[in-house]
Enzyme design. Structure first.
Site, short mmCIF file in Angstrom:
data_model
loop_
_atom_site.label_atom_id
_atom_site.label_comp_id
_atom_site.label_asym_id
_atom_site.label_seq_id
_atom_site.Cartn_x
_atom_site.Cartn_y
_atom_site.Cartn_z
N HIS A 113 -7.36 0.56 -6.09
CA HIS A 113 -7.84 0.31 -5.20
C HIS A 113 -8.56 -1.63 -5.86
O HIS A 113 -9.69 -1.71 -5.35
CB HIS A 113 -8.56 1.00 -4.03
N ARG B 54 -13.44 -8.64 1.97
CA ARG B 54 -11.79 -8.91 1.52
C ARG B 54 -11.46 -9.72 1.91
O ARG B 54 -10.54 -10.22 1.05
CB ARG B 54 -11.37 -7.80 2.87
N ARG C 83 0.61 -1.31 -0.46
CA ARG C 83 -0.09 0.07 0.09
C ARG C 83 1.32 1.47 -0.01
O ARG C 83 1.83 1.28 0.93
CB ARG C 83 -0.73 0.03 1.34
N ASP D 69 -17.45 6.74 -0.81
CA ASP D 69 -16.50 6.63 -0.36
C ASP D 69 -15.61 7.74 0.52
O ASP D 69 -16.12 9.04 0.02
CB ASP D 69 -14.87 6.00 -1.13
N1 CP Z 1 -11.21 -0.76 2.52
C1 CP Z 1 -9.81 -0.52 2.62
O1 CP Z 1 -8.85 -0.86 2.19
O2 CP Z 1 -9.81 -0.78 4.47
P1 CP Z 1 -7.98 0.22 4.84
O3 CP Z 1 -7.59 1.61 4.65
O4 CP Z 1 -9.01 -0.17 6.48
O5 CP Z 1 -7.15 -1.15 4.84
N1 NVA Z 2 -10.09 6.15 -0.86
C1 NVA Z 2 -9.94 5.34 0.27
C2 NVA Z 2 -10.16 4.49 0.23
C3 NVA Z 2 -8.99 3.89 1.77
C4 NVA Z 2 -9.79 2.17 2.13
C5 NVA Z 2 -8.46 6.84 0.27
O1 NVA Z 2 -7.47 6.41 -0.43
O2 NVA Z 2 -8.08 6.97 1.75
#
Ligand code: CP
Ligand code: NVA
Length: 309
Positions: A136, A294, A109, A227
């Site tokens: 994502h 997930r 990430r 989101d």
């Molecule tokens: N939805 C998602 O990716 O959640 P986290 O940021 O908690 O991993």
């Molecule tokens: N769009 C959000 C998703 C978190 C899982 C971010 O990038 O923070």
């Protein structure tokens, strides 16, 4: 065989994505009722190790990948980038080559999508996108799984996205192109999704509409998704939040969707901002299934990248 990276849904393609969803459904059913840490009976990734690198916060991605590799019979190593030599200037390329000699797959990430592309360029084992500023994809495998579980067919599905055209929106657009569903995105000027994603999905035959009117976006939709208005690393601020306010998913807006519509949110959510509490906690919300999925989705992604699917 070439290394199978999963930087975007496109890396897998529509057929593999459908196979991932089916496999997740089967594996989920086969282990129903077992304690969450027990291994699937066939332990397909026995002896395999997944390294997970985090440059941003995470709850779901972290725990779901860790549980996924365990359930598949393997082991996970979680690393915060700041405590790695990566955080002191060791190059992405050197990190990729070293980890490739030590583990069987890498999930990361990070912020800049170019960084994950560089990691994949040097890695000799699969690299999986656990979220970048651009996309994502792992989230969308779980989201599509949730939609299919609720009895919807993906081809021809009508999905509404409300709010910021962010990384999650980009991956929804990619999915629409691969699985041939319609996506209507409602958001303000200046908050549009990445045009390259829109163009590619349209070229693949998907209907992608970017509209300014939230009601128009949601009318007749079978899936309503939103989101956070401020993604990790975005500055946010009052003007940003004010621009997105008309796209809040509330009961009135949900009332315009198809009566059978489900509400999705990748989480974390901000009740009272992008979605009201009555919607996210209401009967049309599928968010807890989506979060659980997930794990099941990540198992399919791992199996696909390692050539087991
Ligand atoms: N939805 C998602 O990716 O959640 P986290 O940021 O908690 O991993
Ligand atoms: N769009 C959000 C998703 C978190 C899982 C971010 O990038 O923070």
């Amino acid at each position: 065989m070439n290394v199978r990276h999963f930087l975007g849904l496109q890396d897998a393609g529509g057929d593999a994505l459908a196979a991932m969803i089916n496999d997740a459904i089967d594996r989920k059913a086969a282990r129903a009722g077992k304690p969450k840490g027990t291994t699937d009976s066939d332990a397909p990734l026995s002896g395999h190790t997944l390294a997970m690198i985090f440059e941003k916060n995470s709850t779901r991605t972290r725990v779901s990948f860790d549980m996924a590799i365990r359930q598949l019979g393997g082991t996970g190593i979680i690393m915060e980038a700041g405590s790695m030599q990566l955080g002191r200037g060791e190059t992405v390329g050197d990190t990729a080559q070293v980890l490739s000699r030590m583990v069987d797959a890498i999930m990361i990430r990070t912020d800049d999508h170019a960084k994950i592309e560089e990691l994949a360029r040097y890695a000799e084992v699969p690299v999986i996108n656990g979220l970048t500023d651009l996309s994502h994809p792992c989230q969308i495998v779980a989201d599509l799984l949730t939609v299919v579980e609720r009895g919807f067919a993906l081809p021809g599905l009508q999905v509404a996205w409300l709010g910021d055209g962010n990384n999650v929106a980009n991956s929804w657009i990619e999915a629409a192109g691969l699985m041939k569903f319609t996506l209507r995105l409602g958001g303000p000027e200046g908050y549009e999704p990445d045009p390259q994603f829109v163009d590619r999905a349209r070229q693949a035959g998907a209907t992608i509409e970017v509209v300014r009117d939230a009601k128009e976006a949601v009318r007749g939709a079978q899936v309503v998704v939103t989101d956070t208005w401020v993604s990790m690393g975005q500055p946010g601020g009052e003007a940003h939040v004010a621009a997105l306010q008309p796209y809040q998913v509330n009961a009135e807006l949900m009332g315009l969707a198809d009566p059978s519509a489900v509400f999705l949110h990748c989480l974390p959510a901000h009740r009272g901002e992008e979605v009201t509490a009555d919607v996210i906690d209401g009967p049309q919300s599928a968010i807890w299934d989506e979060a659980e999925n997930r794990i099941h989705a990540q198992k399919s992604v791992l199996l696909w990248t390692l050539g087991r699917l």
